[in-house]
Design a protein around this motif. Structure first.
Motif, PDB file in Angstrom:
ATOM      1  N   TRP A 155       0.823  -1.205   0.000  1.00 19.56           N
ATOM      2  CA  TRP A 155       0.000   0.000   0.000  1.00 19.56           C
ATOM      3  C   TRP A 155       0.866   1.267   0.000  1.00 19.56           C
ATOM      4  O   TRP A 155       0.413   2.341  -0.416  1.00 19.56           O
ATOM      5  N   ALA A 156       2.125   1.131   0.463  1.00 17.04           N
ATOM      6  CA  ALA A 156       3.005   2.303   0.519  1.00 17.04           C
ATOM      7  C   ALA A 156       3.790   2.499  -0.762  1.00 17.04           C
ATOM      8  O   ALA A 156       4.369   3.571  -0.968  1.00 17.04           O
ATOM      9  N   TRP A 157       3.852   1.484  -1.630  1.00 12.60           N
ATOM     10  CA  TRP A 157       4.703   1.541  -2.825  1.00 12.60           C
ATOM     11  C   TRP A 157       4.254   2.660  -3.779  1.00 12.60           C
ATOM     12  O   TRP A 157       5.049   3.521  -4.162  1.00 12.60           O
ATOM     13  N   THR A 158       2.989   2.640  -4.157  1.00 16.02           N
ATOM     14  CA  THR A 158       2.510   3.619  -5.136  1.00 16.02           C
ATOM     15  C   THR A 158       2.562   5.045  -4.611  1.00 16.02           C
ATOM     16  O   THR A 158       3.058   5.949  -5.304  1.00 16.02           O
ATOM     17  N   PRO A 159       2.072   5.320  -3.374  1.00 16.90           N
ATOM     18  CA  PRO A 159       2.187   6.700  -2.882  1.00 16.90           C
ATOM     19  C   PRO A 159       3.632   7.187  -2.807  1.00 16.90           C
ATOM     20  O   PRO A 159       3.916   8.349  -3.132  1.00 16.90           O
ATOM     21  N   ALA A 160       4.556   6.317  -2.398  1.00 16.84           N
ATOM     22  CA  ALA A 160       5.965   6.723  -2.317  1.00 16.84           C
ATOM     23  C   ALA A 160       6.518   7.025  -3.700  1.00 16.84           C
ATOM     24  O   ALA A 160       7.253   8.002  -3.888  1.00 16.84           O
ATOM     25  N   THR A 161       6.156   6.206  -4.674  1.00 17.21           N
ATOM     26  CA  THR A 161       6.628   6.428  -6.038  1.00 17.21           C
ATOM     27  C   THR A 161       6.081   7.735  -6.594  1.00 17.21           C
ATOM     28  O   THR A 161       6.817   8.527  -7.204  1.00 17.21           O
TER      29      THR A 161
END
Length: 624
Positions: free
Chosen positions: A565-571
């Protein structure tokens, strides 16, 4: 949710804490030392810094507050890219590393990133406190006073790149190692290094303008080197963004390759021609090409790593110069559009031919239907943005909203091209039936001793995925070398290798197919890896395996239980910050343009590169 920060695991899930502590101690100590020296400098002390400042002033002929951190930032950005490129080659040849101090390539990378940041600190600390000596377009910072506009850009870019290194370790602890150049923290290093390098050159521009000099006017190109230096820095970074393609291990659609090369060439070379005048685009090559070639040969030679291919940008530079000779670029926007279209067509054709000479994955006719319109739009957008940049720096940007509207439209077009290039659609039921024959001892890349090799034939459950494909090939990597072999389709309908495939030691070998938006791989042979609980794939005389998206095999170290869940927002956050860096570069260029024709605030130092250029010009005249 608690994140595992207590210790590193051997699967690349973070660096050893003692190494992190050592690096943190060194960086904080040196940063404190530079801040202390800056404070002493502002009080009239710091004799070593002043001696260095005067030496650089005499060499460059610009005030020390611009010359020292500006020239230093450019050198540091170059060291960063050299270290990063070497590190990419090592990851391709040997796989994951053992921490920030576990590979020699990390030393120049760390040194370049950190010293760039120190140059940013110096740009703030050395700024004249007296408003009468400061840059006329300086920002005023509370408690500091006037600070050069380009100095703020240098500090912001270098800090962005520097913070990527500890964040990269945190990212690996959270998600495992994503062995790709375009991982979020890796793009931070690229974007931060570009902003810092450009900030360094613009700081030199700001210093020149503060002395009443016009850095974009002079009798010869030797008298106006900054446009070529600015464009050279950009070319260096654009070439670096394509390294997965240059090494033949891309994890993204091939359309990215012409998109980035075309946009990058238009952005850098058209800007150089508009700023420097006749020969400006070729001068940018003179700055960039020897450094790029030297680095490439060093990697493939003394450093003992698989050598990457490299773009040339020669065809694009010639297109720009020929168009400028036939069409006076008095209207920069019109010239930028025409030259951008020339790069997107003739320049694209030159790259197409060059890809068949040196690139591990040459561009095939199947790419053309999508690549030609993409290259045209990318060239046009790059040309318009470069023209606006040149106008901003020379203070000739038209008033009103039209320049901003054009810039936004060009930026949106490039982002749209990127969104399109990122889109993949992979079928879930594709399989590859593989047969390995004639297993024997033979030569493999980067190995002096014979290893076990064999011939491979492949049949796809859906033969159409390989019809008119961008590539159908066997990749072997992380076996202390890299292997690429394009498969040939024979009359029996099977695809065959043309040279033996590595099947020994740590080699990871796979069949890769890229057609349109499909990017699939099937493992031929992967060694087991206990550190990530991976059982491996043993080579078998006959085996049928499911084809999976490329990243499944190329990024084995990624953790399956990570908080995705954190991958896309961080990217998205990282990409957005990179975009903000690009916008800030534009803001600083507009601000520097206000200095065009303004009265000087600082007397130029005695002795300079301008005087050296006079001597070289005189010698050249005497020789002819």
């Amino acid at each position: 949710m608690m994140f595992p920060l207590a210790q590193a695991d051997p699967a690349g899930g973070g660096a050893p804490l003692d190494e992190l502590a050592l690096i943190a101690g060194i960086t904080w100590t040196l940063t404190a030392l530079v801040i202390w020296m800056s404070v002493a400098y502002r009080r009239g002390g710091a004799r070593p810094l002043r001696r260095l400042e005067h030496a650089v002033e005499r060499l460059v002929g610009l005030p020390g507050w611009a010359a020292l951190p500006g020239a230093g930032a450019v050198l540091c950005a170059t060291v960063t890219i050299i270290g990063a490129t070497w590190d990419i080659g090592l990851h391709i040849d040997v796989g994951r590393d053992e921490g920030p101090l576990g590979t020699l390539a990390h030393y120049p990378l760390l040194f370049g990133l950190f010293t760039s940041f120190l140059m940013g600190v110096l740009a703030i600390g050395m700024a004249p406190e007296d408003p009468r000596r400061a840059s006329p377009v300086a920002y005023r910072l509370a408690g500091v006073g006037p600070v050069p506009a380009a100095g703020i850009l240098l500090l912001a870019g270098s800090a962005f790149g520097m913070i990527a290194f500890p964040l990269d370790d945190f990212w690996h602890r959270l998600f495992g190692q994503d062995v790709t150049l375009w991982g979020p923290t890796h793009t931070m290093i690229i974007g931060g290094t570009l902003a810092a390098g450009v900030g360094g050159v613009l700081l030199l521009v700001e210093g020149a303008r503060a002395t009443g000099r016009d850095p974009f006017r002079g009798r010869t190109l030797l008298h106006r080197p900054l446009p070529a230096l600015l464009a050279g820095v950009c070319l260096y970074l654009w070439a670096a963004t394509t390294h997965e393609f240059n090494w033949g291990v891309p994890q993204f659609r091939q359309i990215w390759h012409p998109l980035l090369l075309t946009f990058g060439a238009a952005q850098a070379l058209i800007m150089a021609r508009l700023l420097a005048g006749r020969g400006g685009a070729l001068a940018a090559l003179v700055v960039w090409l020897p450094l790029q070639l030297g680095m490439t040969l060093a990697i493939g030679g003394p450093l003992g790593v698989t050598m990457p291919a490299m773009p040339l940008f020669v065809g694009q530079a010639l297109v720009v110069e020929l168009l400028a000779a036939r069409r006076d670029p008095a209207n920069p926007l019109a010239f930028g559009a025409v030259a951008g279209l020339g790069i997107g067509t003739v320049g694209f054709a030159a790259d197409y031919g060059w890809s068949h000479v040196v690139m591990p994955l040459p561009w095939e006719p199947s790419l053309l239907a999508e690549a030609i319109p993409v290259a045209i739009v990318a060239g046009l957008a790059g040309g318009l943005l470069s023209a606006l940049t040149a106008q901003a720096l020379t203070g000739t940007l038209p008033s009103g909203r039209r320049p901003l509207t054009i810039a936004i439209a060009a930026g949106v077009a490039v982002v749209a091209l990127g969104v399109n290039a990122a889109d993949t659609k992979n079928p879930k039921d594709a399989r590859a039936a593989m047969a390995i024959t004639d297993v024997r001892q033979g030569a493999t890349p980067n190995h002096d001793e014979p290893q076990r090799v064999g011939d491979v034939a492949v049949r796809f459950s859906d033969p159409s995925i390989a019809d008119d494909a961008n590539w159908v090939y066997v990749l072997g990597w992380q076996g202390k070398g890299r292997y690429v072999n394009h498969l040939v389709k024979r009359a029996d309908g099977a695809w065959h290798t043309t040279k033996p495939v590595p099947l020994d030691d740590t080699w990871k070998t796979m069949v890769r197919v890229h057609s349109g938006r499909t990017m699939l791989s099937a493992p031929i042979r992967f060694p087991a890896d206990r550190a990530i609980a991976f059982r491996g794939y043993a080579e078998r005389p006959q085996v049928t395996r499911t084809m999976v998206p490329d990243t499944k095999l190329m990024q084995l170290e990624r953790k399956g239980d990570a908080p995705m869940w954190a991958w896309t927002p961080a990217t998205v956050l990282v990409l957005s910050t990179n975009l903000l860096m690009a916008i800030f570069i534009g803001v600083v260029c507009v601000r520097l343009g206000r200095l065009a024709g303004a009265p000087p605030t600082t007397a130029p130092p005695a002795g300079s590169l301008v005087e050296g250029a006079d001597r070289l010009t005189a010698l050249a005249g005497a020789a002819t």
